[in-house]
Design a protein around this motif. Structure first.
Motif, PDB file in Angstrom:
ATOM      1  N   PHE A 159      61.059  -0.534  34.173  1.00 18.12           N
ATOM      2  CA  PHE A 159      61.206  -1.871  35.100  1.00 18.12           C
ATOM      3  C   PHE A 159      61.595  -1.760  36.350  1.00 18.12           C
ATOM      4  O   PHE A 159      62.872  -1.183  36.841  1.00 18.12           O
ATOM      5  CB  PHE A 159      61.978  -2.800  34.275  1.00 18.12           C
ATOM      6  CG  PHE A 159      62.082  -4.343  34.964  1.00 18.12           C
ATOM      7  CD1 PHE A 159      61.160  -5.330  34.522  1.00 18.12           C
ATOM      8  CD2 PHE A 159      62.823  -4.578  36.130  1.00 18.12           C
ATOM      9  CE1 PHE A 159      61.391  -6.523  34.929  1.00 18.12           C
ATOM     10  CE2 PHE A 159      63.234  -5.697  36.353  1.00 18.12           C
ATOM     11  CZ  PHE A 159      62.262  -6.813  36.216  1.00 18.12           C
ATOM     12  N   GLY A 160      60.523  -2.019  37.430  1.00 15.28           N
ATOM     13  CA  GLY A 160      60.922  -1.863  38.582  1.00 15.28           C
ATOM     14  C   GLY A 160      59.925  -1.917  39.871  1.00 15.28           C
ATOM     15  O   GLY A 160      58.786  -2.166  39.571  1.00 15.28           O
ATOM     16  N   TYR A 161      60.269  -1.346  41.184  1.00 11.25           N
ATOM     17  CA  TYR A 161      59.310  -1.127  42.243  1.00 11.25           C
ATOM     18  C   TYR A 161      58.411  -0.014  41.916  1.00 11.25           C
ATOM     19  O   TYR A 161      59.024   1.252  41.971  1.00 11.25           O
ATOM     20  CB  TYR A 161      59.998  -1.349  43.372  1.00 11.25           C
ATOM     21  CG  TYR A 161      60.413  -2.335  44.186  1.00 11.25           C
ATOM     22  CD1 TYR A 161      59.610  -3.440  44.249  1.00 11.25           C
ATOM     23  CD2 TYR A 161      61.647  -2.443  44.986  1.00 11.25           C
ATOM     24  CE1 TYR A 161      60.068  -4.705  44.828  1.00 11.25           C
ATOM     25  CE2 TYR A 161      62.033  -3.761  45.655  1.00 11.25           C
ATOM     26  CZ  TYR A 161      60.914  -4.687  45.544  1.00 11.25           C
ATOM     27  OH  TYR A 161      61.396  -5.975  46.207  1.00 11.25           O
ATOM     28  N   MET A 162      57.201  -0.188  41.847  1.00 13.35           N
ATOM     29  CA  MET A 162      56.330   1.152  41.665  1.00 13.35           C
ATOM     30  C   MET A 162      56.069   1.887  42.926  1.00 13.35           C
ATOM     31  O   MET A 162      56.571   3.068  42.895  1.00 13.35           O
ATOM     32  CB  MET A 162      55.100   0.925  40.838  1.00 13.35           C
ATOM     33  CG  MET A 162      54.239   2.066  40.561  1.00 13.35           C
ATOM     34  SD  MET A 162      54.972   2.904  39.133  1.00 13.35           S
ATOM     35  CE  MET A 162      54.664   1.783  37.817  1.00 13.35           C
ATOM     36  N   ARG A 163      55.718   1.072  43.943  1.00 14.04           N
ATOM     37  CA  ARG A 163      55.426   1.641  45.228  1.00 14.04           C
ATOM     38  C   ARG A 163      56.603   1.890  46.019  1.00 14.04           C
ATOM     39  O   ARG A 163      57.408   1.197  46.257  1.00 14.04           O
ATOM     40  CB  ARG A 163      54.167   0.929  46.025  1.00 14.04           C
ATOM     41  CG  ARG A 163      53.015   0.921  45.303  1.00 14.04           C
ATOM     42  CD  ARG A 163      52.090  -0.239  45.857  1.00 14.04           C
ATOM     43  NE  ARG A 163      52.559  -1.554  46.050  1.00 14.04           N
ATOM     44  CZ  ARG A 163      51.872  -2.508  46.106  1.00 14.04           C
ATOM     45  NH1 ARG A 163      50.621  -2.643  45.860  1.00 14.04           N
ATOM     46  NH2 ARG A 163      52.653  -3.729  46.318  1.00 14.04           N
ATOM     47  N   HIS A 164      56.444   2.858  46.972  1.00 15.18           N
ATOM     48  CA  HIS A 164      57.706   3.237  47.739  1.00 15.18           C
ATOM     49  C   HIS A 164      57.928   2.053  48.901  1.00 15.18           C
ATOM     50  O   HIS A 164      59.222   1.706  49.073  1.00 15.18           O
ATOM     51  CB  HIS A 164      57.043   4.511  48.591  1.00 15.18           C
ATOM     52  CG  HIS A 164      58.125   4.699  49.794  1.00 15.18           C
ATOM     53  ND1 HIS A 164      59.618   5.194  49.422  1.00 15.18           N
ATOM     54  CD2 HIS A 164      58.127   4.606  51.265  1.00 15.18           C
ATOM     55  CE1 HIS A 164      60.144   5.253  50.933  1.00 15.18           C
ATOM     56  NE2 HIS A 164      59.538   4.836  51.780  1.00 15.18           N
TER      57      HIS A 164
END
Length: 679
Positions: A159-164
């Motif tokens: 669960f989270g931000y995939m892209r930098h």
């Protein structure tokens, strides 16, 4: 009757001891908390508490009571380094257990796919752990199918931000400074449901929910959680409101799970709440005596750090409330040194709070301030409270440490070494390689607090190696002959006095060593890529290969240094028939290959089973991960004439053992590495 009673007591004592021993070997839960761009000097126990103790109105300070408490309950590492001074490369090495000299993701290769090989997650899964990643990833790959999604690299849930770039801002849906972000629950983008969710709060609430659910469902089964915050990195945004009362199971942040109100702080005004301690803070100018308010950006930074500290304290309290804190190994670290970015109109500089601590350098620097990390470890079952660990180490050492704690060997592919001996105070601690390389077209900030030789220094190609207490640093490298500056970073942490002129022998040793532990990566070219790898300077002591047999339960070729030897001996050449009449499944061969002349040499390896081959510390051939068809693997190296140490570890399967190591050069065609080639 008396005798029977004594026998009963003896039986009870034996049973109690057996139960205690069983409990003692229970694998720990593991929680790795990684924050983004937090400096060594930003934490209370490392620097800020000393600033506060000065009671000087011209010395502002940050507060981190939860992390200070964690340090008091556990240990601080004072000499642990990030593998790289930037997030993506640092995190790639952390997750795979390899140095930047051997990583696939290097430099600023944001969103590049994490290599498909052993990771801390997929190895712990095979050790019986349930694995979860929450927060910032940035290593998913550049194609739409995201080949290195966390759930394709060993994590059961993400669960989270995939892209930098999404991690540059901390409100996924509203995005006041940049375009709206994407937050993934597994493979589904759920950002549209995350109204007013400040990411530090969001990741914390989701982690707490997962831990509560897991405890209810799994009881005593172990877990590994990688909790990767994106704060205080990039846009220094504020939360919506003050922290909810309490912490842990009965307070603090809560996961509500309702679209539009997913967490209990998803209300109020985004980017609005500033901590009262800092809202009206002032600072006295040492030169003029004038008292002025803190800049808004400094108030913001202090609020974000205090918030992050509360979030971590909330999670730690939950572990205690769930009754699992004593046998949970918790590691806290940053991914690189402090940043001078704010992504706001008002710039931020770590000078105000002395975020780099006693060092020079910030994020993207290979000076100590850019790569020395504020590492805190808590594990009540094993670690003596208040410990200070001065072992020089890298973040990539945590992968083998976690496996060791789980009762498993680490894959031979990992460069890191287990830190379990120094954590527990039991056994001999091996010293791993401390090495980093990095390219950035910029300069070290010209802060007046930095040494004149460092301030404003051109970066470009950089390299760092540590041998003992001595660190060699090269900036703006043009060629392999460029000298290292050499500093005793224990006595001289600010790297003021360059000792290179006094140590010509060490200079040559460092130049040789950096070529003996790294691999060429075409996506991250270096000025020394085409150099010949030096031979050892001393004559080998044995004319035969040393071999050792081991019995290992892991599914991979193990790094055997920490395993118990079943049988050992010497042989004139590599012999796969050593397993006869031995209760073993793994053999490690160690010896020296004589390279007859300077030039290019290609090594070839094919086996039944699996194997891993290193020359010096260079990973030459990986016939282990997903190696199933006995296919020949090969690799070309540029070698200087002389003796080159090798390690070949072979793990047999049900087939008849077979190891075929060959080599070739311009001077001779492909042939077996034989007794005539070995010393």
């Amino acid at each position: 009757m008396h005798k029977s009673f004594l026998l009963l007591l003896l039986f009870i004592a034996t049973l109690s001891r057996a139960q205690s021993e069983k409990k003692a070997v229970q694998p720990p839960n593991i929680l790795f908390i990684l924050v983004d761009d937090l400096g060594y000097g930003d934490i209370g126990v490392f620097n800020q508490n000393a600033r506060k103790a000065q009671k000087d109105p011209s010395v502002p300070y940050l507060i981190t009571p939860s992390l200070d408490k964690m340090a008091a309950n556990g240990a601080v590492f004072t000499q642990q380094y990030a593998n790289a001074p930037v997030c993506v490369a640092s995190r790639s090495s952390l997750l795979t257990g390899v140095t930047q000299g051997n990583a696939i993701v290097r430099d600023n290769q944001f969103d590049k796919a994490l290599e498909d090989n052993y990771t801390v997650a997929n190895t712990l899964k095979q050790a019986g752990y349930t694995t979860v990643a929450i927060g910032k990833w940035g290593l998913q790959g550049l194609t739409k199918d995201w080949p290195a999604h966390p759930m394709k690299r060993g994590f059961d849930y993400y669960f989270g931000y995939m892209r930098h770039s999404d991690g540059h801002e901390h409100y996924p849906k509203e995005g006041p400074y940049r375009k709206p972000k994407e937050v993934y629950d597994g493979y589904e983008n759920v950002a549209s449901r995350l109204d007013k969710c400040y990411t530090g709060d969001l990741w914390t609430a989701r982690a707490k929910k997962w831990l509560i659910d897991y405890k209810r469902q799994k009881k005593s089964a172990p877990f590994f959680m990688y909790l990767a915050y994106d704060t205080p990195h990039a846009t220094i945004e504020l939360p919506t409101q003050e922290y909810p009362k309490g912490s842990g199971l009965r307070g603090g942040l809560q996961w509500l799970g309702t679209p539009g109100k997913m967490i209990n702080t998803a209300s109020g005004e985004i980017d609005s709440w500033m901590h009262p301690l800092f809202k009206n803070a002032t600072c006295k100018d040492k030169a003029t005596g004038a008292v002025t308010p803190w800049k808004d950006v400094d108030k913001r930074y202090a609020t974000v750090i205090q918030r992050l500290d509360q979030e971590i304290g909330d999670v730690l309290q939950l572990l205690k409330d769930l009754g699992i804190d004593k046998n949970t190994l918790v590691v806290f670290s940053s991914d690189n040194g402090p940043s001078q970015e704010s992504y706001l109109k008002e710039p931020y500089t770590p000078q105000f709070f002395d975020g780099y601590g006693p060092f020079d350098g910030i994020k993207r620097d290979l000076w100590e301030g850019g790569s020395r990390m504020p590492v805190i470890v808590q594990w009540p079952a094993k670690i003596k409270p208040g410990s200070v660990i001065a072992q020089a180490s890298l973040l990539s050492d945590w992968a083998p440490t976690f496996l060791n704690a789980a009762g498993m060997s680490a894959p031979a592919r990992m460069d890191g070494v287990s830190l379990l001996p120094v954590l527990s105070g039991k056994g001999g601690q091996r010293q791993g390689a401390i090495y980093s390389e990095y390219f950035f077209k910029g300069k070290t900030p010209a802060y007046p607090e930095f040494e004149k030789a460092h301030a404003g220094r051109a970066m470009n190609q950089m390299q760092m190696i540590r041998l003992g207490n001595l660190v060699g640093v090269r900036y703006d490298i043009k060629k392999q002959e460029d000298d290292f500056e050499i500093y005793d970073v224990v006595r001289d942490p600010k790297e003021k006095k360059d000792l290179a002129a006094q140590m010509p022998g060490l200079q040559q040793q460092m130049k040789a060593r950096v070529l003996q532990l790294r691999s060429v990566n075409e996506s991250a070219p270096r000025p020394y890529d085409q150099e010949l790898i030096p031979a050892i300077t001393d004559q080998p002591h044995s004319k035969e290969i040393k071999w050792s047999l081991y019995k290992d339960a892991a599914a991979w070729v193990p790094e055997t240094s920490s395993l118990q030897v079943v049988k050992k001996g010497t042989a004139p050449a590599i012999n796969a028939g050593l397993f006869k009449n031995a209760d073993a499944n793994t053999v490690t061969y160690r010896g020296y290959i004589r390279v007859p002349a300077d030039g290019a040499y290609t090594f070839y390896l094919s086996v039944t089973g699996n194997a891993f081959f290193r020359l010096h510390d260079i990973p030459v051939i990986d016939a282990d991960y997903k190696y199933e068809d006995h296919a020949e693997q090969s690799r070309k190296l540029l070698l200087k004439a002389g003796w080159h140490p090798f390690t070949l570890t072979y793990k047999k399967n049900g087939e008849s053992p077979s190891v075929n190591l060959q080599w070739s050069s311009a001077a001779f065609s492909k042939r077996a590495v034989s007794a005539a080639d070995i010393y």
